[in-house]
Design a protein around this motif. Structure first.
Motif, PDB file in Angstrom:
ATOM      1  N   SER A 528       0.849  -1.187   0.000  1.00  0.00           N
ATOM      2  CA  SER A 528       0.000   0.000   0.000  1.00  0.00           C
ATOM      3  C   SER A 528       0.882   1.233   0.000  1.00  0.00           C
ATOM      4  O   SER A 528       2.040   1.176   0.374  1.00  0.00           O
ATOM      5  N   CYS A 529       0.292   2.341  -0.436  1.00  0.00           N
ATOM      6  CA  CYS A 529       0.990   3.621  -0.363  1.00  0.00           C
ATOM      7  C   CYS A 529       0.188   4.551   0.521  1.00  0.00           C
ATOM      8  O   CYS A 529      -1.037   4.517   0.522  1.00  0.00           O
ATOM      9  N   GLY A 530       0.888   5.395   1.234  1.00  0.00           N
ATOM     10  CA  GLY A 530       0.206   6.470   1.950  1.00  0.00           C
ATOM     11  C   GLY A 530      -0.288   7.496   0.951  1.00  0.00           C
ATOM     12  O   GLY A 530       0.041   7.413  -0.238  1.00  0.00           O
ATOM     13  N   THR A 531      -1.063   8.478   1.422  1.00  0.00           N
ATOM     14  CA  THR A 531      -1.621   9.451   0.482  1.00  0.00           C
ATOM     15  C   THR A 531      -0.529  10.206  -0.257  1.00  0.00           C
ATOM     16  O   THR A 531      -0.725  10.638  -1.374  1.00  0.00           O
ATOM     17  N   GLU A 532       0.630  10.360   0.377  1.00  0.00           N
ATOM     18  CA  GLU A 532       1.682  11.126  -0.284  1.00  0.00           C
ATOM     19  C   GLU A 532       2.474  10.275  -1.272  1.00  0.00           C
ATOM     20  O   GLU A 532       3.281  10.787  -2.023  1.00  0.00           O
ATOM     21  N   GLY A 533       2.233   8.966  -1.274  1.00  0.00           N
ATOM     22  CA  GLY A 533       2.842   8.098  -2.284  1.00  0.00           C
ATOM     23  C   GLY A 533       4.011   7.274  -1.793  1.00  0.00           C
ATOM     24  O   GLY A 533       4.582   6.498  -2.552  1.00  0.00           O
ATOM     25  N   PHE A 534       4.414   7.455  -0.523  1.00  0.00           N
ATOM     26  CA  PHE A 534       5.455   6.579   0.025  1.00  0.00           C
ATOM     27  C   PHE A 534       4.814   5.261   0.443  1.00  0.00           C
ATOM     28  O   PHE A 534       3.633   5.217   0.784  1.00  0.00           O
ATOM     29  N   PHE A 535       5.623   4.177   0.437  1.00  0.00           N
ATOM     30  CA  PHE A 535       5.065   2.869   0.791  1.00  0.00           C
ATOM     31  C   PHE A 535       4.628   2.881   2.252  1.00  0.00           C
ATOM     32  O   PHE A 535       5.283   3.460   3.118  1.00  0.00           O
ATOM     33  N   LEU A 536       3.529   2.177   2.472  1.00  0.00           N
ATOM     34  CA  LEU A 536       2.916   2.219   3.798  1.00  0.00           C
ATOM     35  C   LEU A 536       3.400   1.053   4.641  1.00  0.00           C
ATOM     36  O   LEU A 536       3.369  -0.097   4.213  1.00  0.00           O
ATOM     37  N   GLU A 537       3.835   1.371   5.843  1.00  0.00           N
ATOM     38  CA  GLU A 537       4.276   0.341   6.767  1.00  0.00           C
ATOM     39  C   GLU A 537       3.046  -0.284   7.424  1.00  0.00           C
ATOM     40  O   GLU A 537       1.991   0.318   7.467  1.00  0.00           O
ATOM     41  N   ARG A 538       3.242  -1.477   7.959  1.00  0.00           N
ATOM     42  CA  ARG A 538       2.095  -2.186   8.540  1.00  0.00           C
ATOM     43  C   ARG A 538       1.562  -1.478   9.772  1.00  0.00           C
ATOM     44  O   ARG A 538       0.376  -1.377   9.983  1.00  0.00           O
ATOM     45  N   HIS A 539       2.472  -0.978  10.578  1.00  0.00           N
ATOM     46  CA  HIS A 539       2.054  -0.178  11.738  1.00  0.00           C
ATOM     47  C   HIS A 539       3.086   0.926  11.915  1.00  0.00           C
ATOM     48  O   HIS A 539       4.276   0.651  11.889  1.00  0.00           O
ATOM     49  N   PRO A 540       2.604   2.166  12.097  1.00  0.00           N
ATOM     50  CA  PRO A 540       3.559   3.282  12.132  1.00  0.00           C
ATOM     51  C   PRO A 540       4.564   3.194  13.270  1.00  0.00           C
ATOM     52  O   PRO A 540       5.657   3.732  13.168  1.00  0.00           O
ATOM     53  N   LYS A 541       4.199   2.527  14.340  1.00  0.00           N
ATOM     54  CA  LYS A 541       5.129   2.438  15.465  1.00  0.00           C
ATOM     55  C   LYS A 541       5.736   1.044  15.586  1.00  0.00           C
ATOM     56  O   LYS A 541       6.927   0.892  15.710  1.00  0.00           O
ATOM     57  N   LEU A 542       4.865   0.042  15.551  1.00  0.00           N
ATOM     58  CA  LEU A 542       5.306  -1.292  15.968  1.00  0.00           C
ATOM     59  C   LEU A 542       5.712  -2.204  14.827  1.00  0.00           C
ATOM     60  O   LEU A 542       6.290  -3.246  15.052  1.00  0.00           O
ATOM     61  N   ALA A 543       5.383  -1.809  13.599  1.00  0.00           N
ATOM     62  CA  ALA A 543       5.804  -2.644  12.467  1.00  0.00           C
ATOM     63  C   ALA A 543       6.260  -1.734  11.334  1.00  0.00           C
ATOM     64  O   ALA A 543       5.685  -1.709  10.271  1.00  0.00           O
ATOM     65  N   PRO A 544       7.318  -0.945  11.601  1.00  0.00           N
ATOM     66  CA  PRO A 544       7.701   0.090  10.639  1.00  0.00           C
ATOM     67  C   PRO A 544       8.372  -0.436   9.376  1.00  0.00           C
ATOM     68  O   PRO A 544       8.472   0.311   8.405  1.00  0.00           O
TER      69      PRO A 544
ATOM     70  N   ARG B 109     -29.065   4.248  -0.113  1.00  0.00           N
ATOM     71  CA  ARG B 109     -28.943   3.361   1.048  1.00  0.00           C
ATOM     72  C   ARG B 109     -27.835   2.320   0.888  1.00  0.00           C
ATOM     73  O   ARG B 109     -27.449   1.686   1.866  1.00  0.00           O
ATOM     74  N   VAL B 110     -27.373   2.124  -0.313  1.00  0.00           N
ATOM     75  CA  VAL B 110     -26.205   1.246  -0.487  1.00  0.00           C
ATOM     76  C   VAL B 110     -25.102   2.044  -1.137  1.00  0.00           C
ATOM     77  O   VAL B 110     -25.344   2.859  -2.014  1.00  0.00           O
ATOM     78  N   ARG B 111     -23.901   1.793  -0.696  1.00  0.00           N
ATOM     79  CA  ARG B 111     -22.789   2.565  -1.232  1.00  0.00           C
ATOM     80  C   ARG B 111     -21.562   1.678  -1.279  1.00  0.00           C
ATOM     81  O   ARG B 111     -21.273   0.943  -0.334  1.00  0.00           O
ATOM     82  N   LEU B 112     -20.868   1.737  -2.401  1.00  0.00           N
ATOM     83  CA  LEU B 112     -19.610   0.991  -2.551  1.00  0.00           C
ATOM     84  C   LEU B 112     -18.494   2.011  -2.647  1.00  0.00           C
ATOM     85  O   LEU B 112     -18.560   2.928  -3.458  1.00  0.00           O
ATOM     86  N   GLU B 113     -17.499   1.883  -1.794  1.00  0.00           N
ATOM     87  CA  GLU B 113     -16.411   2.850  -1.777  1.00  0.00           C
ATOM     88  C   GLU B 113     -15.065   2.146  -1.836  1.00  0.00           C
ATOM     89  O   GLU B 113     -14.860   1.141  -1.167  1.00  0.00           O
ATOM     90  N   TRP B 114     -14.160   2.704  -2.626  1.00  0.00           N
ATOM     91  CA  TRP B 114     -12.789   2.194  -2.618  1.00  0.00           C
ATOM     92  C   TRP B 114     -11.991   3.072  -1.653  1.00  0.00           C
ATOM     93  O   TRP B 114     -11.818   4.262  -1.872  1.00  0.00           O
ATOM     94  N   ILE B 115     -11.549   2.482  -0.560  1.00  0.00           N
ATOM     95  CA  ILE B 115     -10.788   3.251   0.423  1.00  0.00           C
ATOM     96  C   ILE B 115      -9.511   2.487   0.753  1.00  0.00           C
ATOM     97  O   ILE B 115      -9.564   1.369   1.264  1.00  0.00           O
ATOM     98  N   SER B 116      -8.386   3.078   0.444  1.00  0.00           N
ATOM     99  CA  SER B 116      -7.119   2.380   0.678  1.00  0.00           C
ATOM    100  C   SER B 116      -6.720   2.500   2.145  1.00  0.00           C
ATOM    101  O   SER B 116      -7.260   3.324   2.886  1.00  0.00           O
ATOM    102  N   ALA B 117      -5.755   1.677   2.542  1.00  0.00           N
ATOM    103  CA  ALA B 117      -5.332   1.620   3.942  1.00  0.00           C
ATOM    104  C   ALA B 117      -4.863   2.968   4.457  1.00  0.00           C
ATOM    105  O   ALA B 117      -4.852   3.206   5.654  1.00  0.00           O
ATOM    106  N   ALA B 118      -4.492   3.858   3.564  1.00  0.00           N
ATOM    107  CA  ALA B 118      -3.954   5.152   3.991  1.00  0.00           C
ATOM    108  C   ALA B 118      -5.028   6.208   4.151  1.00  0.00           C
ATOM    109  O   ALA B 118      -4.766   7.289   4.631  1.00  0.00           O
TER     110      ALA B 118
END
Lengths: 666, 176, 229, 295
Positions: A528-544, B109-118
């Motif tokens: 995954s990438c963060g919004t700024e485009g750098f690769f995202l770590e699993r956990h910001p503190k514990l799994a960097p 009432r239904v919504r599909l969203e693409w939301i990345s982990a960030a």
């Protein structure tokens, strides 16, 4: 009401997490509410469930109250599911008779009304109670780990990670896109705050990589494909054509000396365009591997990259018996198998042309910091003499910080290293030229060992620090002393007025940003990438250094801007994480695989849905078959089966339905 | 299409069932928590490994059990942890939306969203937006509607003197 | 040589420990010498703040971003008029955010803004500084805080009155009114300009009017009604 | 091509040379302009300082009238009008409260604004709708040898960069090159002319004019081409003060439409060239009889 099987005995625990949960969720109330739900034998609230006493409490209760299901409402399962499963197993239960409720990240931390948050916690707990009754005993699958490691990127991060692993006896493939390893660090002159020479500390490491028996170094190569899963990755590497047989080239560079071009005349990338090179060249004297390459875009034996064979080929003559030059060389693809991967693909510097008011590319005497690194470098294009593009020596120099950093119009993050490298360049430029030097900064960020002391030192050296972000760099003078100079217009915010400062040279401290192809690399390695485009770590503190894909680790500036010591530390951490998997020898896989029920009617509609080709059709039984080893547990086939004949462990239909029912049953 | 429900009572808050994929949207919701973003307490998240696991029946069942809205969160196209589970969901979602429309359930009432982990911030925005939209629509009230229908049918059956055959099989009691 | 220079009277007092005659006077031609040192505390107490003022400004459409100001000074650096300001634009942002209403509204800065938007497009935090300046000007006019015969608010006011009445602007009438209200001397200083305008046929005192000039007043009333309600 | 035309007060007053040159040039290119019936003051920057909401309401009346005219797009040649109309449109879309006020005020006079009408600048229309090729074909007397400093001023590029780059706009540059003129490197092309400060605080305002003129002169410009009536007035009108204070720094300032007119072979009279205080005396050389005009 809903019936619960007679033999179900659930233990429920709600965690206060200190104040993290308890301040917004009434934990005792949740506990007493759950206690009355069918199937619940015991319900407790406790300060820290993840603590040793918390876990022991579960183990003790399982025995004492003959529990056969456990639910814990605390933080995110991504954080502590494993902890509690282990505790449940230690209590003598199958670890999958457990379910976790997230009332911290999804509840107490994001809501502001205690009543509502408590009601939500109750609903989530109720859903888990209903769900856990359907849980089955499952077995964890063990898969062996291939002990070989792939390191992607040969900057200081990749070099350090590769050496660490290789020194521990692991076999490492190091893949670098450029013709030589070394990355950005190889271009630096000195390093802050100790001012030790970058080449002096990097070159020995580069040579060790080149010579190490455990390291296979593939420079001028790129990873193009990755398949498989933790412990068992298959990777395709493209080895670009350098028109030199690496095994035969000795690095004598006689071909370079004898090239038909007597003088170097093509842009030298390593020197940031400030120097020239020939079509056949070695990027820099300490390049590793010590192997030349030919640039088909400018070599006379090619026309626009296509071989014409029309050059006299004096280089081939010079190479003689070594026969290392091979104009017919094609790019090659090699497949390797590794168990773990460390991605250390680094950063790119911000393109200073994007900040128009600073005139980079318009005024020749505006430089980027990287260019100045080469300019002050003894092995650089001017042999370390600071001579401007117009041939003059600067008497006044302005260094502008935060170019392409802390700016919502370009990159909003702080690039972390610019303050320090700007001060380093200020010191070096002062040393080389004796010029008057001005640093224009928003805030000085010097939070490292010896960094603040370095700032002090610069103040003592008489370098000027003007607190203010420069408005513009112009070439029009308002006074005689400004004529013919570059004029920096800035508010000296500490003095409280605007100043115009004429200088001969402007240095732009450009920030760090993700590589242009970071998104492609991310997809390639399933990160995954963060919004700024750098690769995202699993956990910001514990799994960097971990990513969301097991067995894939990140190190260095591809994860975010950082300096050399932090990069090296992180590379070491990534190597250690890889070694954990290798030395353990196997990984445990979540048993969330799908399986076919006997009532499959053989319609085959699931077959094309599986991206891993885990589903096949058994002609004998006329039913679909799922290969458990290949199934990754996404559940897409389950939800698509028209006859409802595929089920998924841990996410059985009745488990999800009961969760839906439970969550809404108020 | 008109909705089935009467206007909402003032104190009512919507209940939204959210099916989040483990890798992107669930993690994003965790991030929203770690970042202490504040959003409406209307959603109840059910974690699945992939948005591809979201069976249309889950959505229908959520409405039947009394949900006022269903939110599905997956990885961005091209970013699915399982290559293309999110596309499979998208396909099904398009069909399901048509079905819901025919059933008279409002599209919002239904919504599909693409939301990345960030994108923790996105979780907050989407939940708040959806809450506002559903608040404007009012409760869906399927369990109550079922109860009414059952009553009507029983009444009809009683009048025709054949009560035994049409007795309700729905667990309407689940609704308070 | 040093002794022959005028020594500022204030330094004769023993308030400055070093002997004044030993220090070279760094006065430049055209600059005033150091005036008599009047003691005036510059300290600000919490009571000097008008609490809520900053919040109020930040709640105006377009001014919200002020809260994220990092005080980098880019606005002042690019402002063509910052060289005349008593408080730089950056300081105005800081003072506004910190509720120093009196200091802000009495500042010359807000009147010097020529609305060129250079600060707005350069601000790294995307603060719409020009719009904030507009808002502050409006507050100052509303509260009547500006120097007597100060031309800018007068121009703004006359401008709005003329629009309300006629729907359009007749520039010459506006200019003449402005000079009459502020300074006859200024009008005299611009006599060449007037002659030029007459010569080039740009001087016209014929009032420009729209057909439905009642419309403007009705619209303005509609806005005022809403504000009142 | 037909557009609704919003002249604004300046083009009827101090900036009448702009209108005088704009109309024949547009006609020459086959662009039809229909003056907006009963337009009012745009709201302009001075009004913004009194009451931003009312300024937007004023602008909204014009936008509503333009919509009513049935012509989809409105052309606003004055930079201040162009900005205020665009700003009102932005506020209409971005702030529901502002929209409500605008609706209410318009309703009081029986008008309605939907928020669609694009507000266009003549440069935008010339470059993007008419096209440089069509303009080149109309050039009869190329401006050969004329060194032009293109000066855009603030408000057509800031704060909303609509049709050109915010930092380095080039539409007028390209237009001037198409007319055969030579461009002078003029990095001050978007610097402020001082606006109304030349009148209200002359010391500050006129200094800015001086910088603009001085740099144009230093860089060898024969004239400054401008797109804004206030810029033209400031750069042209204060010549006596400038001379007295800074010496001979004068460079004639013309509207870009006047230069277009000259290249199209229109007469001085048609282009309002007599309206400047600092006279612009340069005229295109007659094309050599035998050689056709290079496009």
């Amino acid at each position: 009401m809903v019936s619960i099987k007679q033999d179900i005995r659930i233990g429920f625990y709600v965690c206060h997490c200190g104040h993290n949960i308890a301040s917004m969720v009434d934990c005792p109330e949740v506990a007493s509410y759950v206690e009355k739900l069918p199937g619940v034998v015991l319900s407790r609230d406790y300060k820290y469930m993840c603590s040793d006493p918390g876990q022991e409490l579960i183990q003790k209760d399982i025995k004492e109250f003959d529990l056969n299901r456990v639910v814990v409402a605390s933080c995110s399962p991504l954080l502590h599911e494993h902890t509690f499963r282990t505790a449940v197993a230690a209590g003598g239960l199958n670890p999958f008779f457990f379910h976790m409720v997230n009332i911290r990240e999804h509840d107490s931390w994001v809501h502001t009304d205690r009543k509502e948050a408590t009601a939500k916690a109750k609903a989530l707990a109720r859903a888990a109670i209903r769900r856990v009754a359907h849980h089955k005993a499952l077995e964890v699958k063990q898969v062996p780990v291939n002990p070989d490691v792939l390191v992607v990127g040969g900057g200081i991060a990749g070099i350090h990670a590769a050496l660490t692993l290789a020194n521990a006896g692991k076999k490492v493939y190091l893949v670098e896109r450029e013709p030589s390893i070394g990355g950005h660090m190889a271009k630096f002159d000195k390093t802050f705050p100790t001012l030790d020479c970058a080449a002096c500390i990097l070159t020995p490491k580069m040579s060790s990589v080149g010579a190490h028996e455990n390291i296979t170094l593939w420079s001028y190569s790129e990873v193009v494909k990755m398949d498989g899963y933790v412990g068992n990755y298959t990777v395709m590497v493209k080895r670009k054509a350098r028109f030199i047989n690496e095994d035969l080239c000795t690095g004598c560079q006689e071909c370079v000396a004898n090239c038909i071009y007597k003088e170097p005349k093509f842009t030298d990338e390593f020197n940031e365009g400030l120097g020239k090179r020939k079509p056949v060249y070695i990027p820099f004297p300490q390049a590793t591997p010590q192997v030349v390459l030919i640039d088909p875009d400018v070599c006379l034996n090619f026309k626009r990259g296509v071989l014409t064979d029309k050059c006299k080929k004096t280089c081939v003559e010079a190479c003689g018996d070594r026969k290392a030059i091979d104009f017919k060389q094609k790019e090659q693809f090699t497949e390797i198998k590794v168990g773990t991967i460390i991605v250390a693909t680094g950063f790119q510097t911000f393109d200073a042309k994007r900040v128009l008011p600073y005139g980079y590319g318009v005024y020749p005497n505006v430089y980027t910091a990287m260019e100045v690194e080469r300019l002050v470098n003894a092995s650089g294009p001017t042999s370390g003499e600071v001579i401007l593009r117009d041939g003059r020596q600067p008497k006044a120099i302005g260094i502008i910080h935060c170019v392409g950093s802390r700016d919502k119009k370009t990159n909003r993050w702080c690039s972390r290293v610019c303050c320090m490298y700007s001060m380093k360049l200020a010191h070096l430029l002062k040393e080389h030229t004796g010029a008057e030097i001005y640093n224009f900064y928003i805030d000085i960020r010097a939070p490292g060992k010896g960094y603040e002391e370095f700032y002090d030192k610069l103040n003592e050296e008489g370098v000027h620090f003007v607190r203010g972000r420069v408005g513009e760099v112009t070439d029009w003078g308002m006074t005689p002393e400004e004529e013919g100079k570059l004029v920096i217009r800035v508010e000296d915010t500490l003095a409280g007025f605007v100043r115009r400062i004429p200088v001969d040279m402007v240095v732009l401290a450009t920030g760090l940003e993700p590589q242009a192809d970071a998104q492609d690399v991310r997809r390639l390695f399933n990160m995954s990438c963060g919004t700024e485009g750098f690769f995202l770590e699993r956990h910001p503190k514990l799994a960097p250094v971990n990513t969301f894909t097991d067995g894939i680790f990140i190190a260095g500036c591809c994860q975010g801007p950082r300096d050399i010591p932090d990069t090296v530390a992180q590379a070491g951490a990534a190597a250690a994480e890889a070694m954990v998997l290798i030395d353990k020898g196997h990984v445990e896989q979540e048993p969330n695989t799908a399986y076919v029920l006997p009532d499959c009617c053989g319609c085959k509609s699931c077959l094309p849905l599986c991206p891993y080709t885990a589903i096949t059709f058994d002609e004998a039984t006329k039913k679909a078959v799922i290969n458990e080893a290949l199934c990754k547990g996404c559940g897409t086939c389950v939800s698509s089966c028209p006859s409802g004949s595929i089920a998924q462990n841990l996410f059985e239909d009745e488990e999800v339905f009961s969760e839906i029912e439970g969550v809404l049953a108020d | 299409m008109s909705e089935l429900t009467p206007p909402s009572p003032a104190a009512w808050t919507p209940r939204i069932i959210a099916f989040f994929c483990n890798w992107c949207t669930y993690t994003a919701a965790d991030l929203a928590g770690v970042s202490r973003l504040k959003y409406a307490s209307t959603t109840r998240v059910i974690r699945l490994m992939c948005s591809g696991r979201v069976d249309p029946q889950f959505i229908l069942d959520a409405f039947r059990q009394g949900a006022d809205g269903v939110l599905i969160g997956g990885c961005h196209p091209g970013d699915c942890h399982y290559v293309e589970g999110n596309y499979k969901m998208l396909r099904r979602f398009q069909l399901l939306k048509r079905l819901l429309k025919d059933l008279g359930i409002a599209e919002q009432r239904v919504r599909l969203e693409w939301i990345s982990a960030a994108e923790g911030e996105r979780v907050k925005t989407v939940v708040n937006e959806m809450t506002a939209q559903i608040k404007a629509l009012g409760p869906l009230g399927m369990p109550q509607a079922f109860a009414t229908w059952d009553q009507e049918v029983s009444e009809l059956a009683r009048r025709t003197g054949d009560a035994g055959e049409v007795e309700s099989q729905e667990p309407v009691a689940a609704a308070k | 040589m040093v002794k022959s220079m005028t020594t500022p009277p204030a330094t004769k007092k023993a308030t400055v420990p070093t002997r004044s005659s030993d220090r070279p006077n760094v006065q430049r031609p055209g600059e005033e010498s150091v005036p008599i040192m009047k003691m005036r505390p510059t300290i600000k107490y919490e009571a000097d703040r008008v609490r809520g003022f900053g919040r109020e400004i930040m709640s105006v459409p377009g001014c919200e971003q002020l809260q994220s100001c990092i005080q980098c000074g880019t606005c002042s650096g690019v402002c063509p008029l910052s060289i005349y300001m008593d408080h730089t634009p950056r300081q105005v942002m800081a003072l506004t955010r910190a509720d120093f209403k009196n200091e802000v509204l009495r500042s010359r800065t807000i009147w010097l803004c020529a609305s060129c938007y250079a600060c707005t497009v350069e601000c790294p935090q995307e603060i719409r500084i020009t719009d904030i300046m507009y808002e502050l000007k409006q507050r100052a006019i509303l509260e009547g805080i500006f120097p007597k015969r100060f031309p800018i608010p007068i121009l703004a006011y006359d401008f709005s009155e003329m629009v309300k009445k006629n729907g359009r602007i007749t520039e010459m009438i506006l200019v003449i009114k402005l000079f009459m209200k502020t300074s006859w001397l200024a009008a005299l200083g611009n006599w060449r300009l007037g002659i030029d305008l007459i010569k080039t046929g740009r001087f016209s005192l014929v009032t420009e009017k729209i057909k439905h000039h009642g419309d403007i007043a009705r619209m303005m009333d509609a806005v005022d009604d809403q504000k009142g309600s | 091509m037909k557009y609704s035309y919003f002249p604004g007060c300046s083009l009827k007053g101090l900036g009448r040379a702009y209108e005088e040159s704009l109309l024949p040039v547009m006609k020459h290119l086959g662009v039809e302009l229909q003056e907006l019936d009963d337009w009012n003051c745009c709201g302009a920057t001075a009004y913004m300082a009194v009451d931003e909401v009312k300024a937007c309401v004023l602008a909204a009346r014009n936008l509503a009238l333009a919509e009513k005219s049935g012509l989809n797009q409105v052309m606003a040649p004055c930079a201040a009008c162009y900005l205020v109309l665009n700003k009102a449109k932005h506020y209409f879309h971005d702030y529901p409260a502002m929209k409500a006020t605008m609706d209410r005020a318009l309703n009081a006079v029986g008008l309605h604004y939907s928020g669609d009408t694009p507000v266009r600048h003549p440069l935008d229309i010339l470059l993007n709708d008419v096209g440089l090729e069509a303009i080149k074909q109309k050039v009869e007397k190329p401006l050969k040898g004329l060194k032009v400093a293109t000066y855009y001023g603030c408000q057509i590029v800031r704060p909303y960069a609509t049709f050109d780059d915010q930092y380095n706009p080039t539409t007028m540059d390209r237009l001037m090159e198409a007319l055969g003129a030579t461009l002078v490197h003029y990095p001050l092309k978007t610097k402020c002319c001082g606006g109304s400060l030349t009148g209200t605080l002359p010391e500050a305002g006129i200094r800015l004019v001086y910088i603009l003129l001085n740099e144009a002169k230093k860089r060898g410009a024969d004239c400054i081409a401008t797109v804004c009536p206030l810029c033209q007035f400031n750069l042209d009108g204060y010549h006596s003060q400038l001379k007295a204070q800074y010496g001979d720094v004068l460079v004639p300032t013309v509207y870009f439409t006047q230069l277009m007119g000259l290249a199209f072979g229109l007469s001085d009279k048609e282009l309002g060239l007599n309206r400047a205080a600092v006279p612009f005396k340069w005229r295109p050389p007659l094309p050599a009889a035998a050689t056709p005009v290079p496009a």
